[in-house]
Design a protein around this motif. Structure first.
Motif, PDB file in Angstrom:
ATOM      1  N   TYR A 188      37.014  89.067  -1.348  1.00  0.00           N
ATOM      2  CA  TYR A 188      37.590  87.973  -2.357  1.00  0.00           C
ATOM      3  C   TYR A 188      36.404  87.209  -2.751  1.00  0.00           C
ATOM      4  O   TYR A 188      35.558  86.876  -2.006  1.00  0.00           O
ATOM      5  N   GLY A 189      36.626  86.948  -4.118  1.00  0.00           N
ATOM      6  CA  GLY A 189      35.493  86.172  -4.838  1.00  0.00           C
ATOM      7  C   GLY A 189      35.231  84.993  -4.206  1.00  0.00           C
ATOM      8  O   GLY A 189      34.408  84.349  -4.060  1.00  0.00           O
ATOM      9  N   VAL A 190      36.272  84.304  -3.922  1.00  0.00           N
ATOM     10  CA  VAL A 190      36.198  82.754  -3.035  1.00  0.00           C
ATOM     11  C   VAL A 190      35.497  82.774  -1.953  1.00  0.00           C
ATOM     12  O   VAL A 190      34.957  81.777  -1.372  1.00  0.00           O
ATOM     13  N   HIS A 191      35.971  83.890  -1.090  1.00  0.00           N
ATOM     14  CA  HIS A 191      34.885  83.857   0.296  1.00  0.00           C
ATOM     15  C   HIS A 191      33.396  84.208  -0.032  1.00  0.00           C
ATOM     16  O   HIS A 191      32.519  83.378   0.550  1.00  0.00           O
ATOM     17  N   ALA A 192      33.066  84.821  -1.103  1.00  0.00           N
ATOM     18  CA  ALA A 192      31.742  84.993  -1.498  1.00  0.00           C
ATOM     19  C   ALA A 192      31.114  83.624  -1.812  1.00  0.00           C
ATOM     20  O   ALA A 192      30.072  83.427  -1.913  1.00  0.00           O
ATOM     21  N   ALA A 193      31.951  83.047  -2.877  1.00  0.00           N
ATOM     22  CA  ALA A 193      31.430  81.734  -3.315  1.00  0.00           C
ATOM     23  C   ALA A 193      30.970  80.832  -2.573  1.00  0.00           C
ATOM     24  O   ALA A 193      30.173  80.088  -2.583  1.00  0.00           O
TER      25      ALA A 193
END
Length: 528
Positions: A188-193
């Motif tokens: 998930y992008g939110v985890h990466a961010a």
């Protein structure tokens, strides 16, 4: 021989959920697990779950584990630990090694919920002390409160690699980089961010060449790979680290099902049993639930377990067909909702160019771990406004909607499809309570007030590190890439029980930094 209506192998999220469903319908249930503590992966998971209320969204994994154990205990489910099931046979008999004794049990039905094991990848020096799996590092940190190392390189950018990298930072480790042979971030992008804004770089289309050290890891060399995953000479990069963490996928632990004679199949996710929509295998009365039947999130495993428990009750005559169908239909809908969006099983390995709303996906998020400023205006949750208002940097169709439920003024809308991007309802005025910020499982919501005072804005952000800054502290604001952009003063700190250990920091920054500043670093402290 010891007899039970239902034998469950594995006391993780799927196994415990199955036990609860079955026991509620009157079955005598025994659960075996090879570990010294029940709960499986749940007690390693200190982050908040995604999904909706029905999926236990915004609740931390270990708390869900506590709830399941209490419910199983209240229902008189027998849980046997340090018990290794060594055999499963077609007539639903099992052999179990408990201590030095081999015990024999027979069930009228069996549910296998053995989960999965971590994959490893060989490279020069991969057997050195200091090369560990991501799950092992979670066990060390979250169960035994031991730092896996001081400076860590993570291989793998799926959700496991991203989540564990953030937990390493929370534990006080430095994460030198996240590395992945794939050309884009897998989770998930939110985890990466939330990892990127701590200053951790991503090296995609890279792999580990070798681990350095004689009797332990002292460094690591990575290199770039081409589209055929072949190393490109001259692209070597060196990092001084004492730990290499591997998050390179999971393999279902399906050996017992194969041993029992269940029909099996090779899939991209491993060697798994052929099952129907209720978890039933080719042998009547033997069911599979959770990662053993295909790798998914723990939320899915719990629902699969509940369905299997209900179908076992029906199979044994404790529940009518109509009664089972009424309950499982609702659970199947809940499971289906988790399997929608960009990360749906049918989308694995595919390049997704547009969101469900037709918005071009952020290439920066996929390759760097953070949104580029030029991309912000295209997403409905990211907007400027008058007074205090939410900015939702959630730009992928993932199954999650706690923010919609958390907002007391209904300022945030997602709708009935939980994979829809969040939008702001401009007819309702934000009170600045911060419930949406604290409830966001991806830590992707911020409260902005561009009118805080002349020349300055306030930014409220989620913060899950220790020590917690105090009101009046002066430090540095970091942007989405973890780059220092300006000085910041903490003007409010909110820690409420309802926030469940997510502190809300409000910092004052120059007005032109309102849409840039996304993290706070105290003086003399670094999460890099």
């Amino acid at each position: 021989m010891n007899r039970f209506d239902l034998i469950i192998i594995g006391a993780g999220p799927a196994g415990l959920s199955a036990a609860i469903s079955a026991a509620k319908n009157g079955l005598s249930v025994i659960v075996f697990d090879e570990n010294s503590k029940p709960g499986g992966q749940l007690f390693k998971q200190i982050h908040k779950f995604f999904g909706s209320k029905e999926h236990k969204a915004k609740i931390r994994g270990f708390r869900i584990g506590e709830e399941l154990l209490k419910e199983a205990e209240d229902l008189k489910v027998t849980v046997v630990l340090n018990a290794i099931v060594t055999g499963l046979y077609q007539d639903k008999e099992i052999t179990v090694k408990i201590g030095e004794e081999i015990c024999h049990y027979k069930g009228d039905a069996v549910i296998v919920a053995t989960g999965a094991t971590e994959n490893m990848v060989p490279f020069e020096g991969w057997t050195l002390p200091g090369v560990i799996g991501a799950g092992a590092s979670q066990t060390m940190m979250n169960l035994h409160h031991i730092k896996p190392g001081n400076k860590v390189l993570m291989l793998g950018t799926g959700n496991v690699g991203l989540v564990v990298s953030f937990q390493l930072l929370q534990a006080g480790c430095q994460v030198a980089a996240l590395v992945d042979a794939a050309p884009k971030i897998g989770g998930y992008g939110v985890h990466a961010a939330k990892v990127a804004r701590c200053g951790v770089p991503f090296y995609l289309s890279h792999t580990i060449i070798k681990a350095e050290g004689e009797d332990r890891v002292t460094g690591v060399v990575i290199g770039e790979v081409d589209s055929s995953f072949q190393l490109i000479p001259g692209t070597e990069k060196h990092f001084s680290v004492d730990t290499i963490c591997l998050a390179v996928g999971l393999s279902p632990m399906s050996q017992l099902l194969h041993m029992a004679g269940c029909k099996m199949q090779d899939t991209p996710l491993g060697y798994v049993p052929v099952i129907d929509e209720n978890g039933g295998t080719s042998i009547p009365g033997i069911y599979a639930a959770g990662d053993v039947s295909g790798i998914e999130e723990a939320s899915s495993a719990m629902i699969e377990g509940r369905i299997a428990g209900i179908k076992a009750a029906q199979y044994l005559g404790f529940l009518s067909e109509d009664g089972a169908k009424e309950t499982t239909t609702e659970l199947e809908l809940a499971l289906d909702r988790l399997r929608k969006g960009m990360f749906a099983p049918e989308n694995r390995g595919k390049k997704i160019a547009l969101t469900d709303e037709g918005i071009p996906v952020s290439e920066s998020l996929l390759t760097k771990g953070y949104l580029d400023e030029v991309e912000l205006d295209r997403f409905p949750g990211i907007a400027k406004g008058r007074g205090i208002h939410p900015v939702m940097e959630c730009t992928q169709n993932i199954p999650c909607n706690p923010c919609q439920d958390a907002c007391p003024r209904k300022c945030i809308k997602i709708g009935d499809t939980i994979t829809s991007l969040p939008v702001i309802d401009e007819e309702n005025i934000c009170s600045g309570c911060g419930m949406c910020v604290a409830s966001c499982s991806g830590q992707a919501i911020f409260l902005l007030n561009e009118e805080y005072e002349p020349g300055y804005a306030s930014v409220t952000l989620p913060y899950e590190f220790l020590p917690i800054p105090a009101k009046g502290d002066n430090g540095t604001a970091l942007d989405r890439s973890g780059t220092e952009v300006c000085k910041a003063e903490i003007i409010e700190v909110k820690t409420l029980k309802a926030f469940d250990h997510t502190t809300l920091l409000t910092m004052k920054v120059p007005l032109d930094m309102a849409m840039k500043a996304r993290f706070y670093k105290s003086r003399g402290c670094s999460h890099e």
